[in-house]
Design an enzyme around this catalytic site. Sequence first.
Site, PDB file in Angstrom:
ATOM      1  N   HIS A   1      48.027  21.669  54.811  1.00  0.00           N
ATOM      2  CA  HIS A   1      47.416  22.537  54.759  1.00  0.00           C
ATOM      3  C   HIS A   1      46.918  24.289  55.416  1.00  0.00           C
ATOM      4  O   HIS A   1      46.098  25.228  55.216  1.00  0.00           O
ATOM      5  CB  HIS A   1      46.404  22.127  54.697  1.00  0.00           C
ATOM      6  CG  HIS A   1      45.097  22.097  53.922  1.00  0.00           C
ATOM      7  ND1 HIS A   1      45.190  23.065  53.142  1.00  0.00           N
ATOM      8  CD2 HIS A   1      43.099  22.014  54.112  1.00  0.00           C
ATOM      9  CE1 HIS A   1      44.094  22.441  52.097  1.00  0.00           C
ATOM     10  NE2 HIS A   1      42.777  22.429  53.056  1.00  0.00           N
TER      11      HIS A   1
ATOM     12  N   ASP B   1      48.153  27.511  50.394  1.00  0.00           N
ATOM     13  CA  ASP B   1      48.460  26.529  50.255  1.00  0.00           C
ATOM     14  C   ASP B   1      48.142  25.945  48.652  1.00  0.00           C
ATOM     15  O   ASP B   1      47.423  25.903  48.140  1.00  0.00           O
ATOM     16  CB  ASP B   1      48.893  24.812  50.997  1.00  0.00           C
ATOM     17  CG  ASP B   1      47.371  24.503  51.089  1.00  0.00           C
ATOM     18  OD1 ASP B   1      46.684  23.962  50.502  1.00  0.00           O
ATOM     19  OD2 ASP B   1      46.626  25.467  51.562  1.00  0.00           O
TER      20      ASP B   1
ATOM     21  N   ASN C   1      37.414  24.808  54.658  1.00  0.00           N
ATOM     22  CA  ASN C   1      36.388  24.975  53.802  1.00  0.00           C
ATOM     23  C   ASN C   1      35.565  25.825  53.963  1.00  0.00           C
ATOM     24  O   ASN C   1      34.441  26.514  53.295  1.00  0.00           O
ATOM     25  CB  ASN C   1      35.549  23.875  53.883  1.00  0.00           C
ATOM     26  CG  ASN C   1      36.482  22.643  53.344  1.00  0.00           C
ATOM     27  OD1 ASN C   1      37.423  23.252  53.002  1.00  0.00           O
ATOM     28  ND2 ASN C   1      35.993  21.289  53.813  1.00  0.00           N
TER      29      ASN C   1
ATOM     30  N   TYR D   1      46.064  20.282  63.667  1.00  0.00           N
ATOM     31  CA  TYR D   1      46.713  20.781  63.052  1.00  0.00           C
ATOM     32  C   TYR D   1      47.795  21.721  62.384  1.00  0.00           C
ATOM     33  O   TYR D   1      48.490  21.816  61.169  1.00  0.00           O
ATOM     34  CB  TYR D   1      45.253  21.449  61.813  1.00  0.00           C
ATOM     35  CG  TYR D   1      43.668  20.947  61.739  1.00  0.00           C
ATOM     36  CD1 TYR D   1      44.035  19.887  60.792  1.00  0.00           C
ATOM     37  CD2 TYR D   1      42.662  20.915  62.700  1.00  0.00           C
ATOM     38  CE1 TYR D   1      42.679  18.703  60.438  1.00  0.00           C
ATOM     39  CE2 TYR D   1      42.049  20.017  62.139  1.00  0.00           C
ATOM     40  CZ  TYR D   1      42.223  19.207  61.510  1.00  0.00           C
ATOM     41  OH  TYR D   1      41.086  18.450  61.558  1.00  0.00           O
TER      42      TYR D   1
ATOM     43  N   ASN E   1      39.889  24.482  47.653  1.00  0.00           N
ATOM     44  CA  ASN E   1      38.177  24.934  48.804  1.00  0.00           C
ATOM     45  C   ASN E   1      38.037  26.173  49.984  1.00  0.00           C
ATOM     46  O   ASN E   1      36.750  26.666  49.861  1.00  0.00           O
ATOM     47  CB  ASN E   1      37.361  23.726  49.702  1.00  0.00           C
ATOM     48  CG  ASN E   1      37.667  22.418  49.146  1.00  0.00           C
ATOM     49  OD1 ASN E   1      36.889  22.415  47.853  1.00  0.00           O
ATOM     50  ND2 ASN E   1      37.707  21.423  50.006  1.00  0.00           N
TER      51      ASN E   1
ATOM     52  N   PHE F   1      37.593  27.125  59.798  1.00  0.00           N
ATOM     53  CA  PHE F   1      38.004  25.754  59.208  1.00  0.00           C
ATOM     54  C   PHE F   1      37.935  26.087  57.436  1.00  0.00           C
ATOM     55  O   PHE F   1      37.329  27.179  56.895  1.00  0.00           O
ATOM     56  CB  PHE F   1      37.206  24.635  59.755  1.00  0.00           C
ATOM     57  CG  PHE F   1      37.513  23.712  60.611  1.00  0.00           C
ATOM     58  CD1 PHE F   1      38.984  23.060  60.570  1.00  0.00           C
ATOM     59  CD2 PHE F   1      36.310  24.356  62.450  1.00  0.00           C
ATOM     60  CE1 PHE F   1      38.927  22.450  62.364  1.00  0.00           C
ATOM     61  CE2 PHE F   1      36.966  23.540  62.977  1.00  0.00           C
ATOM     62  CZ  PHE F   1      38.450  23.100  63.243  1.00  0.00           C
TER      63      PHE F   1
END
Length: 182
Positions: free
Chosen positions: A19, A91, A66, A14, A112, A64
């Site tokens: 994100h 973001d 969420n 990532y 989220n 993570f």
Amino acid sequence: MKMIVGLGNPGKKYEGTRHNVGFMAIDALSQAWGIDVSKKEKNALTGSGIVNGEKILLVKPLTFMNLSGDAVWQLIDYYADQLDDFLVIYDDMDMPVAQVRFKRQGSSGGHNGIKSIIRRINSKEFDRLKIGIGKKENVISHVLSPFSKQDRAAIDEALETAVEACTRWLEAGIDRAMNEFN
């Protein structure tokens, strides 16, 4: 103490994705302020230091996106007697690439990570710094894709602005920072 949380997803997969602009902002703050963000505590990477006489805790949740609220809640609970205020950097697809904007409180706007924080701390009342990543039709592939060369150059400038904005937030609070950077 003030806490600044950058939202993103952990892992090499990532790094550099849209994100993860919150993580990128924490890295920029870490470098500018000389604060090492490598201590693992409460499901996050953290680093503490003093900036302009203010004790700071920089945070990159490892839960993570969420589930960001889990790590944020654990840190708020742990540092409750020391924590004066906190800011979340993340973001925003509804803003043009590289636009930087403060927000005092409010809904998640569909993000989220922010939803998770609101749910876990049971409040919408926390300061935010949003960094625009632009919008595409396929949301998931967009937020998990790296920036184009042109957009990355703009994001690098936005990260410099984010450091200035966070410094102002520390010195003068959210209202003054909003007046100067929004």
